[in-house]
Design a protein around this motif. Structure first.
Motif, short mmCIF file in Angstrom:
data_model
loop_
_atom_site.label_atom_id
_atom_site.label_comp_id
_atom_site.label_asym_id
_atom_site.label_seq_id
_atom_site.Cartn_x
_atom_site.Cartn_y
_atom_site.Cartn_z
N ARG A 199 0.81 -1.21 0.00
CA ARG A 199 0.00 0.00 0.00
C ARG A 199 0.85 1.28 0.00
NH1 ARG A 199 -5.39 -0.94 3.84
NH2 ARG A 199 -6.53 -2.18 2.29
N SER A 207 -5.22 4.40 -0.46
CA SER A 207 -3.99 4.01 -1.15
C SER A 207 -4.16 3.95 -2.66
CB SER A 207 -3.51 2.65 -0.64
OG SER A 207 -4.51 1.65 -0.85
N TYR A 222 1.09 6.47 3.13
CA TYR A 222 1.17 5.63 1.94
C TYR A 222 2.31 6.05 1.02
CZ TYR A 222 -3.49 4.45 3.62
OH TYR A 222 -4.55 4.06 4.40
#
Length: 567
Positions: free
Chosen positions: A49, A203, A279
C-alpha cells in the motif's frame, strides 16, 4: 481451483448477513480488529500500500489548490476592501508556511506508515488521542457538508445550463434558510455522485487528483479569459480605488487577519496530511511534492479568483466572491448557447474539483478518525460512507451565507487545531528525535511509554489549552461579544498565535516534566529502519484489551484478506 477455506460469493455472503440480527452483526465485525486499538487501517500500512509517489503528492496538492475555498478566500479579501497586491502576498506566504508545516507533520507518517489517529497517541497518550481525533472529526463533518453544498451549487448551475426552465421551478424554502429548491436538488445529486468514489481506498485514490490537477486549472483559466475579455482588461484599480483610506495600523492588522484566514482555511490540511503521507512510496516522496505545489497552486488559484472578481465587478457593478454566484450571473446576462456551454464546462469542473477536495480533506480524515473510535466495525471505506451521511444531514449553507461569516468560521476553528499540530511536531521532531515504538502505540499496558497518566499525556493537554487561550476571547467576539482591542489583535493572529504558544508551552512543560522512555537520547530517527523491517516481516503487537496476544498477519496474508473484502 478452489480450496476448502475459500470465501463464499458476495451475493451469498450478503444474503446470509440479512438472514438474522446475529448474522448481520457478525458481518459488520472486521476480522482484522483484535483489540480496541487496531484493525486493518490502523496498523502500519504494508509495503503493497506504499503507492503514493512524488508525482502523486504533487498532483494532489496542486489539484487541492484549485477549489472553491481558495478561489473564494482571495476574492473575499477583495470584497472586504483589501488591495490585489496585499491579497496575493498574503495567500502566497500563508500557503508557504502551511506547506512547511505540512511537510514536517507528514514526516513521521511517511517513515512509520501510520496515520494521524495512531501518531497522536505518542504525543497525547493512548486514550488522550481520542480527544484530538474527535476534534478533527468535527472539522471533517463541517467541511464535508460545506464542500457538499459547494458541489450542489455547481450541479444546480449545470442543470440550469441544460434546462431553460430550471430557474422557474417554484422555491418553497424560506429565504432565511439561505438556500433554494434548485440548490437543494443539486445538493442531493452531489450526495449521490459522491457515493461511488467513497468505495475507493486511500492508497488507490491518488489517480483522482491527477485528473483534477489538469481539469480544474483549465476551467479557472477559462473564467479569467472570459471575464477579462468581456471587461476589456483586468480593471485592478476598481477595488483599490473603491475603498476608503485607512491608517497604517488598521491596514497592518487587516493583513494579519487575512493571513490567519488563509491559515484557518488550511488548518484541516495541516492535521490531515499523516493520513496521506503514510502511503508514501519512499521516505521523501511527500517532501517536494507538497512543498512546491501548495503555495504556487493556491496563489495562482486565488489570483484567478481576484482577477475574475475585479473584472466582473467593473462589468456588472458587483463583486461575486463565490464562483457559483458568478456563473449564475453570467447566465442571467446571457443565456445563449455559447454562454451555456462555457458555464456548463466551468461548473462541471468546479463540481468535480470540489468532490476531490472533499474526499481528501474531509471524508478520508473522518474515516481515519472513526476507524480509531470504532475499530471493530469501521474501516476507511465504511467511515467515508458514514461521513457522507452525516455531512448530508447538517445545514452547511448557513456557514457560507456571507463573506464575513465565512472568514470568521475559518479563522475561529483553526485556533483549536494550531496547538494540536504544535504538540505533535515538538514531540516527534525535538523531544523524541523522530523515534517511535510501534508496539507501544498499540498497547493499553501501563508499562507502555505512551500510556502516561492513565492513558493521557497531561503535558500535551496543558499546552493545548495554553495554545488556544489567548485568541479565544477574540473568537467569542467575532460572534457579537464586546472585548478590548488587545483581545481583538490576538485573535487576528489566530492560528499562528495558537501554534507558537502550543510549541513554546509544550517544550517548556516537557523540560520541567520529562517524557517517559529514552527516545530523546537516541540518534535522530534511529528507530525508522527497525520499524520498516517489522512492517515488511509482518506487524505483531501484544494488547491488554482481550487478555491475550493479538496480531496482524503477515503482509501477504493481510493483503489477500483486504482484497477479498473489497472484491
Amino acid at each position: 481451483m478452489t480450496t476448502s477455506n475459500a470465501r463464499p460469493p458476495r451475493l451469498q455472503r450478503l444474503k446470509h448477513a440479512f438472514s438474522s440480527p446475529s448474522a448481520f452483526h457478525q458481518a459488520l465485525i472486521l476480522k482484522s480488529s483484535t483489540s480496541i486499538l487496531i484493525n486493518e487501517d490502523l496498523a502500519p500500512s504494508p509495503p503493497s500500500r506504499h503507492t503514493w509517489t512524488v508525482w502523486s503528492f504533487f498532483a494532489y496538492w496542486w489539484s487541492e489548490s484549485w477549489n472553491v475555498s481558495t478561489w473564494s478566500v482571495g476574492a473575499s479579501f477583495i470584497a472586504l476592501g483589501a488591495t490585489i497586491r496585499d491579497a496575493l502576498l498574503v495567500v502566497f506566504f500563508a500557503n508557504l508556511l502551511s506547506a512547511a508545516v505540512i511537510v514536517l507533520n507528514g514526516r513521521a507518517a511517511a517513515r512509520y506508515h501510520i496515520g494521524y489517529p495512531v501518531i497522536s497517541r505518542s504525543s497525547f497518550g493512548i486514550r488522550g488521542a481520542y480527544f484530538v481525533v474527535v476534534l478533527r472529526s468535527i472539522l471533517g463533518i463541517i467541511w464535508g457538508g460545506v464542500q457538499l453544498y459547494f458541489e450542489g451549487q455547481f450541479i444546480s448551475v449545470c442543470l440550469r445550463c441544460i434546462f431553460p426552465g430550471w430557474e422557474r421551478i417554484p422555491n418553497v424554502i424560506p429565504e432565511s434558510q439561505h438556500i433554494t429548491t434548485q440548490v437543494m436538488v443539486g445538493f442531493f445529486f452531489a450526495f449521490l455522485f459522491t457515493i461511488p468514489f467513497l468505495f475507493i481506498h486511500t492508497s488507490k485514490i491518488q489517480h483522482l487528483f491527477s485528473v483534477k490537477s489538469v481539469i480544474m486549472p483549465l476551467a479557472g483559466l477559462g473564467i479569467v479569459i472570459w471575464a477579462t475579455t468581456e471587461n476589456g482588461g483586468v480593471s485592478s484599480g476598481v477595488f483599490e480605488n473603491s475603498g476608503t483610506s485607512t491608517s497604517t495600523s488598521v491596514l497592518a492588522w487587516g493583513i494579519i487577519s487575512q493571513f490567519s484566514a488563509v491559515m484557518g482555511a488550511n488548518s484541516a490540511l495541516l492535521v490531515t496530511v499523516p493520513d496521506l503521507a503514510r502511503y508514501s512510496k519512499t521516505k521523501n516522496a511527500q517532501l517536494w511534492g507538497q512543498l512546491i505545489s501548495l503555495p504556487i497552486g493556491q496563489t495562482l488559484c486565488a489570483s484567478f479568483g481576484i482577477i475574475a472578481t475585479s473584472a466582473v465587478r467593473n462589468l456588472y457593478g458587483e463583486a461575486y466572491w463565490n464562483p457559483y454566484d458568478l456563473l449564475n450571473r453570467i447566465l442571467d446576462e446571457s443565456y445563449s448557447s455559447k454562454a451555456r456551454a462555457g458555464v456548463f464546462f466551468a461548473s462541471a469542473s468546479f463540481a468535480f474539483a470540489t468532490l476531490g477536495t472533499s474526499i481528501a480533506c474531509n471524508f478520508i480524515p473522518f474515516a481515519a478518525d472513526v476507524t480509531c473510535l470504532l475499530p471493530k466495525y469501521i474501516n476507511i471505506i465504511r467511515g467515508q460512507l458514514l461521513c457522507l451521511v452525516i455531512a448530508f444531514a447538517i445545514v452547511p449553507w448557513r456557514i457560507v451565507a456571507t463573506a464575513n461569516g465565512f472568514l470568521n468560521f475559518l479563522g475561529g476553528y483553526s485556533i483549536f487545531q494550531g496547538p494540536v499540530v504544535a504538540v505533535m511536531l515538538i514531540d516527534y521532531l525535538i523531544l523524541r528525535r523522530g523515534n517511535l515504538s510501534l508496539t507501544d502505540l498499540f498497547t493499553l499496558s501501563s508499562e507502555g511509554r505512551y500510556y502516561f497518566f492513565h492513558g493521557f499525556n497531561v503535558r500535551a493537554f496543558a499546552a493545548f489549552v495554553i495554545g488556544f487561550l489567548l485568541p479565544l476571547p477574540g473568537f467569542a467576539a467575532s460572534f457579537g461579544h464586546n472585548i478590548n482591542i488587545a483581545a481583538t489583535h490576538m485573535y487576528s493572529l489566530g492560528w499562528v498565535l495558537s501554534f507558537l504558544m502550543g510549541c513554546l508551552s509544550y517544550y517548556i512543560i516537557c523540560l520541567l516534566f520529562k517524557l517517559p522512555g529514552d527516545d530523546g537520547k537516541q540518534s535522530f530517527e534511529s528507530q525508522v529502519q527497525s520499524a520498516e523491517q517489522i512492517i515488511i516481516e509482518g506487524f505483531h503487537v501484544e494488547t491488554e484489551s482481550h487478555g491475550s496476544a493479538a496480531s496482524i498477519e503477515s503482509d501477504q496474508i493481510k493483503e489477500r484478506e483486504v482484497v477479498e473484502k473489497m472484491a
